[in-house]
Design a protein around this motif. Structure first.
Motif, short mmCIF file in Angstrom:
data_model
loop_
_atom_site.label_atom_id
_atom_site.label_comp_id
_atom_site.label_asym_id
_atom_site.label_seq_id
_atom_site.Cartn_x
_atom_site.Cartn_y
_atom_site.Cartn_z
N ASN A 1 -17.90 -53.02 3.22
CA ASN A 1 -16.79 -52.68 4.12
C ASN A 1 -15.63 -52.19 3.28
O ASN A 1 -15.32 -52.79 2.25
N SER B 1 -12.77 -45.51 7.06
CA SER B 1 -13.16 -46.90 7.17
C SER B 1 -14.68 -46.99 7.20
O SER B 1 -15.35 -46.29 7.96
N THR C 1 -11.57 -49.98 3.76
CA THR C 1 -10.66 -49.10 4.50
C THR C 1 -9.72 -48.47 3.50
O THR C 1 -9.37 -49.06 2.47
N THR D 1 -17.84 -49.61 7.58
CA THR D 1 -18.16 -50.97 8.02
C THR D 1 -19.64 -51.26 7.87
O THR D 1 -20.48 -50.49 8.32
N ASP D 2 -19.92 -52.37 7.20
CA ASP D 2 -21.27 -52.90 7.05
C ASP D 2 -22.28 -51.81 6.69
O ASP D 2 -23.36 -51.72 7.28
N GLY E 1 -24.63 -49.63 9.76
CA GLY E 1 -23.23 -49.47 9.42
C GLY E 1 -22.68 -48.12 9.82
O GLY E 1 -23.41 -47.23 10.24
#
Lengths: 541, 296, 321
Positions: free
Chosen positions: A35, A13, A37, A15-16, A74
């Protein structure tokens, strides 16, 4: 289809994620808050054009940043671990064993000094805790499942001893040897010819299915990703513009940019009536030393017509263009312009002959002198061919820039200050400056993004209408042939294997090679590869 | 949809004039390069204004005793013939730098011309020149120089010609290699296809693109030539007395070392400091021309 | 047929033949240089004693009255058995050079034996820790030391280690009668000076060769496979760098040769470098020719060896398709 109530565990995953790259003065953000996943057994396609940040994200999934790149914000989580929070030494222990990478150019990514087997089992033996013999057995099993020839002895070879398509599969084996949870494929088939590409795609897809790892599949070609991925993320300038299951993306793209990824496919010029021939090529053969590059080539190009020459690398199509331009002598045969035969080399041709035939190259980066302004680049042929000087020349330069839809203010700039598409437009304007009758276009759009390609092809078609110029369009891309050709020549190994009007060549019945070529071009449909395989296996049975 | 509506506008590099560009480049230069520039500047001033700066004349004998110690009249003492040491050093700058500069310039003219010709014409011209250069370069420079000096004798003119010709082989290789890289590019082929002559192709297409490389190589080659001349003079076969030259000053006064006197090391340090300075500048130019070729 | 056997044999034979050819060409160049003697050379050398008779005798001694090819082959045949004719001072050239050649070889070999491993080691360290403090430090030092004239280093070492600290003698006059240790003690300063000069060049070039190799995609691939950096350098980069490193070492031995000449003069070491310089000053052409041929031949042979090493270490040539 995954319809179990319990979804499989998340493997990756992001993120940002924000990544910057070093530029001349300071840093530029190249990944702007992405982002994503990825669950076990899932294949996510990352699609975007050059500079979209695909590879940078792919490498970040391994906790790796190229020299000159840095993360500003991130996180990247691999299972439960925060990869970017680890030290470099800790990250290293993940790579090769739990996260693996397949690079674009296998030929450059294998160490030339070591046998394939030594490189493939290296990570497994030194850090995966596998016995050498066990690792080798596993490698052989992978070679077999990837349909490599002679799997038992394949690993004994050195990289330069096997073909590009085989190397790419060997690299897939190297990635899978430790049964990692995540594999990143970075444009694994881009460097291959279309006909080889199909075999490699089939092997990779089979291996992914057997293996069950999570896969991040990066490509600039949506048609290819459609064969491999369950879900697609479309990237542009480091941002995700759209993310959806593959069928949804193809059938109902929500963002206009996504649709522009197949811009060339939606282009088609109307068929034109055939006029008398402008250029006739009769019985041409050519050679580099003992290597026969062209054999017995016969064709003609009509006035105001576009003739597409299509073939894979090494088919002799570029040699043909150079020969017509007078940059290379034929062994035998003649080239006639308006029924009069042309001297073979540039220095034997008179100025008017030179003026009438112009050539445009694949890469405008190398085709425009970086130390000349656009004004000088366009002005020189005006002075050379038409003796234009001073204000008359300047006025014509501005006209030419307008003709190729560029701002006249660009005249004072250097090529490095323009974008790739703009540079190619300048190269086209330089050819037009001579007032030519025939322009040889050697793969002129293959280095450009789809949308820019479509724009340039449309402009060339419009210019043909206005100026009555003929094109010899050399390309490996059948989509371009479909879009703009009046007549088509298919070349293979220095010979013409098929020729005729666009409709004749692109519809059945086909000669064998044309059929292979047409079949190998990925279609914009998720089940193209499946259909192709069914078709082939039924043809065998 | 037109292209410009979707693609980013090209990075609009600010249009600077030459002076602004130079100031901009200097601001970003590393400390080593700036130090180098200052050093080179001091030497150039000393070389140009030697007759005004030096306390005595170049050949003027100012003391009855040889090897006079440091004093107020002779800041660095006198040499083996009683001439003022400091004066000789300042004039040495003029002779050593001037001769090395002329030699390097000549070497670049010869090597650059033939190198670019070989790359532009290819074929047998290239073969002949390249094999000739291979043959010359298979003898170590200093040895070849010594051989030729033995035959022709050590006049200033001979020295300049011999070293320039021998050093031009390296410049031949550099300019041939960089011109080769340019010649194979499409824009040169495009000018050939247009029917442009050799002169246009060399002057307008090739030369502007290899000039930055040649300019940044100049410093390195200058150092090399400078050191060779100094070494030859030190060996007593380079610039001949009574001309003031740093290498021969070291040689003529070397006996002082045995008594722990550092005076003979001063001309040697003068050589060292200049070559270090030039190398610092050259290193910076080289990394600039290889790394950011599009910046100017 | 060569083409039927392993192609590498063919390449080695080809290189050997090329090496022989360059030796031949160099011998022609060195010999022919004498034919370019300016007309007044005899009078310049003989000075005041130049009469028509002495000039004629001088020309005869040099063999200038005979046709070129004949002179050349006589000279070459002599050179092959170590007979370079007579010097202008009427001693056989071989007697002038004699044992001095051995002394020079000893000095150069000793330096190379120490400098090459250190240079490769430090070059590898710099490449491994590229742009880190240790690399910057070593690179700055080497950049400075390649900028220094050899005699500067020599005199600085002499001033400190000999004149001030009395660790080593200022002069390095060795004789065959001295024992090994004594000779080494006297050779220390020349060897140290030569090391400074050659080490810096070799180290910089080794570093550059390795960094060139390190920019290949297969090195990034090794990183992405999680290999530790030291293993990447030793197992992935070095095998590919053997050829390039061998050739930079061979090329840099030219600095050793130039350095030998200067250092022998500074420390009055009895080698052929000093002999050559003296001969140049006296314009004793036969001696200069002989020395030039010896230096050039050594240089060509070393480069040939480096060439062969790169061929043998190239997997594409070792394992053809």
């Amino acid at each position: 289809m995954k319809s179990e109530p319990q979804s499989p565990p998340i493997v990756l995953s992001v993120t940002d994620l924000r990544i910057e790259a070093k530029a001349n003065d300071g840093w530029i953000e190249i990944v702007k808050g992405v982002n994503l996943t990825l669950r076990r057994g899932e294949v996510l396609g990352l699609v975007g054009e050059s500079g979209a940040g695909k590879s940078t994200i792919g490498l970040a999934a391994l906790g790796y940043f190229r020299p000159g790149c840095r993360r500003t914000r991130g996180s990247v989580r691999f299972g439960e671990t925060d990869v970017l929070g680890l030290t470099e030494a800790k990250r290293r222990t993940l790579r090769g064993t739990q996260v693996a990478y397949v690079a674009q150019s296998a030929a450059a990514s294998f160490n030339p000094a070591k046998r394939l087997m030594d490189q493939i089992v290296e990570a497994a033996v030194t850090r995966g805790g596998m016995q050498r013999a066990v690792a080798e057995q596993r490698a052989v099993a992978l070679f077999r499942s990837l349909q490599l020839p002679n799997p038992e002895i394949f690993g004994k070879r050195y990289p330069h001893q096997v073909s590009g398509g085989q190397l790419q599969r060997a690299m897939t084996a190297m990635a899978m040897i430790c049964q990692p949870d995540l594999i990143v494929f970075d444009e694994p088939t881009t460097a291959l010819d279309v006909t080889t590409q199909v075999e490699v795609l089939v092997s990779i897809r089979r291996a992914i299915k057997e293996h069950g790892a999570a896969v991040l599949y990066i490509s600039h070609d949506l048609a290819i990703v459609a064969q491999m991925a369950d879900r697609v993320m479309v990237l542009r300038y480091g941002e995700a513009v759209e993310e959806a299951p593959i069928r949804q993306i193809m059938e109902a793209p929500s963002h206009p940019y996504t649709k522009s990824l197949w811009a060339v496919r939606s282009l088609q010029t109307p068929a034109k009536p055939e006029l008398e021939p402008l250029l006739e090529v009769e019985g041409i053969s050519a050679a580099y030393g003992r290597f026969k590059a062209l054999e017995d080539i016969d064709f003609s190009i009509g006035k105001r017509q576009t003739l597409a020459v299509v073939g894979e690398s090494g088919s002799g199509k570029s040699t043909l263009g150079r020969l017509i331009a007078g940059l290379m002598p034929p062994v035998k045969g003649t080239v006639k312009l308006d029924g009069k035969s042309l001297p073979t080399l540039v220095r034997q041709r008179d100025k008017d002959m030179l003026r009438r035939i112009q050539i445009i190259y694949q890469s405008a980066d190398t085709a425009l002198n970086p130390r000349h302004t656009i004004r000088k680049i366009l002005g020189r042929p005006l002075t050379f061919f038409q003796s234009l000087r001073g204000a008359a020349r300047e006025q014509r330069v501005i006209e030419l820039l307008k003709m190729v839809e560029l701002d006249p203010g660009y005249a004072g700039r250097y090529p490095a200050q323009l974008s790739g598409g703009q540079r190619q437009r300048v190269a086209i304007a330089r050819a037009l400056a001579a007032n030519p009758d025939l322009i040889i276009c050697d793969e002129i759009t293959s280095a450009l993004d789809q949308l820019v390609q479509a724009g340039i092809l449309q402009m060339l078609a419009d210019l043909q209408q206005r100026l009555g110029v003929s094109y010899l369009f050399i390309t490996h891309d059948l989509e371009i042939v479909r879009a703009i050709a009046d007549r088509v020549i298919v070349m293979s190994q220095g010979r013409i294997v098929d020729q005729g009007s666009r409709a004749e060549v692109l519809s059945p019945p086909y000669p064998d090679y044309t059929k292979l070529l047409l079949d190998s071009v990925p279609e914009m449909a998720p089940d193209w590869l499946d259909r192709l395989l069914t078709k082939r296996s039924s043809a065998v049975n | 949809m037109s292209e410009s509506s979707l693609s980013a506008s090209p990075a609009s590099a600010p249009d600077r004039n030459m002076v602004q560009q130079i100031i901009h480049a200097l601001r970003q230069a590393p400390v080593t390069a700036l130090t180098g520039l200052v050093i080179v500047g001091i030497y150039v001033v000393a070389a140009v204004f030697a007759p005004w700066i030096a306390p005595y004349g170049e050949y003027e004998v100012v003391s009855d005793i040889p090897f006079a110690p440091w004093s107020e009249a002779n800041l660095l003492g006198t040499d083996q013939l009683g001439r003022d040491f400091l004066t000789r050093i300042i004039y040495g700058a003029r002779n050593s730098i001037g001769i090395a500069f002329v030699t390097t310039l000549l070497a670049f003219a010869i090597g650059g011309f033939f190198g670019i010709m070989a790359a532009a014409l290819r074929g047998w011209v290239d073969q002949v020149f390249s094999r000739l250069v291979d043959a010359v370069m298979s003898i170590p420079d200093l040895i070849f120089t010594l051989l030729l000096l033995a035959i022709f004798g050590s006049s200033v003119l001979n020295l300049i010609l011999i070293i320039a010709v021998l050093d031009s082989t390296r410049i031949f290789r550099i300019s041939r290699a960089s011109a080769m890289n340019v010649v194979t590019l499409d824009y040169v082929e495009a000018s050939t296809a247009r029917g442009e002559g050799l002169y246009w192709r060399i002057v307008h297409e090739i030369l502007p693109n290899i000039l930055p490389i040649l300019i940044s190589e100049f410093g390195m080659r200058f150092c090399f030539v400078f050191l060779v001349i100094a070494a030859l003079s030190f060996l007593g076969v380079g610039l001949q007395p009574p001309m003031a030259e740093w290498g021969s000053m070291v040689r003529d006064n070397a006996v002082l070392i045995n008594s722990g006197d550092i005076t003979p090391l001063i001309p040697a340090s003068a050589i060292a400091l200049l070559t270090v300075g030039v190398n610092f500048v050259a290193d910076w130019l080289l990394s600039k021309s290889s790394g950011l070729s599009n910046e100017e | 047929m060569v083409s039927n056997s392993h192609p590498i044999l063919g390449m080695i034979l080809q290189r050997l033949a090329l090496g022989l050819l360059s030796l031949l060409i160099v011998s022609i160049v060195i010999f022919t240089a004498v034919s370019m003697l300016p007309g007044d050379f005899a009078s310049a050398v003989l000075g005041r004693s130049a009469t028509p008779e002495t000039v004629a005798a001088f020309q005869q001694n040099l063999g200038l009255d005979q046709p070129w090819p004949r002179r050349y082959f006589q000279w070459l045949a002599g050179a092959l058995i170590g007979d370079f004719g007579n010097s202008f001072s009427n001693r056989p050239v071989s007697a002038v050079i004699g044992s001095r050649l051995f002394n020079t070889l000893k000095l150069a070999a000793l330096t190379a034996m120490i400098a090459v491993p250190i240079a490769v080691f430090l070059g590898t360290i710099c490449a491994r820790y590229r742009n880190k403090p240790i690399d910057r430090f070593l690179s700055a030092i080497t950049l400075a030391s390649i900028s220094l004239p050899e005699f500067f280093i020599a005199y600085v070492l002499m001033l400190f280690l000999a004149t001030k600290l009395h660790i080593f003698p200022t002069l390095s006059s060795i004789r065959g009668s001295m024992d090994m240790l004594e000779q080494l003690h006297r050779m220390a300063l020349p060897v140290l000076t030569l090391m400074f000069v050659t080490l810096a060049h070799m180290m910089r070039n080794t570093r550059a060769a390795l960094i060139g190799i390190m920019s290949h995609p297969y090195i990034e691939m090794a990183r992405l496979k999680g290999e530790p950096e030291m293993r990447i350098i030793l197992r992935h980069a070095l095998p590919n760098a053997i050829g390039p490193i061998a050739s930079v070492i061979a090329i840099n031995l030219a600095y050793l040769i130039a350095g030998v000449v200067v250092v022998e003069v500074v420390f009055v070491y009895p080698g052929i470098g000093q002999t050559m310089v003296d001969a140049v000053r006296n314009r004793d052409v036969p001696v200069v020719q002989a020395c030039a041929l010896i230096f050039a031949a050594n240089y060509i042979i070393l480069n040939l060896v480096a060439d062969l090493v790169s061929i043998v270490s190239n997997p594409r040539l070792l394992h053809p398709r």
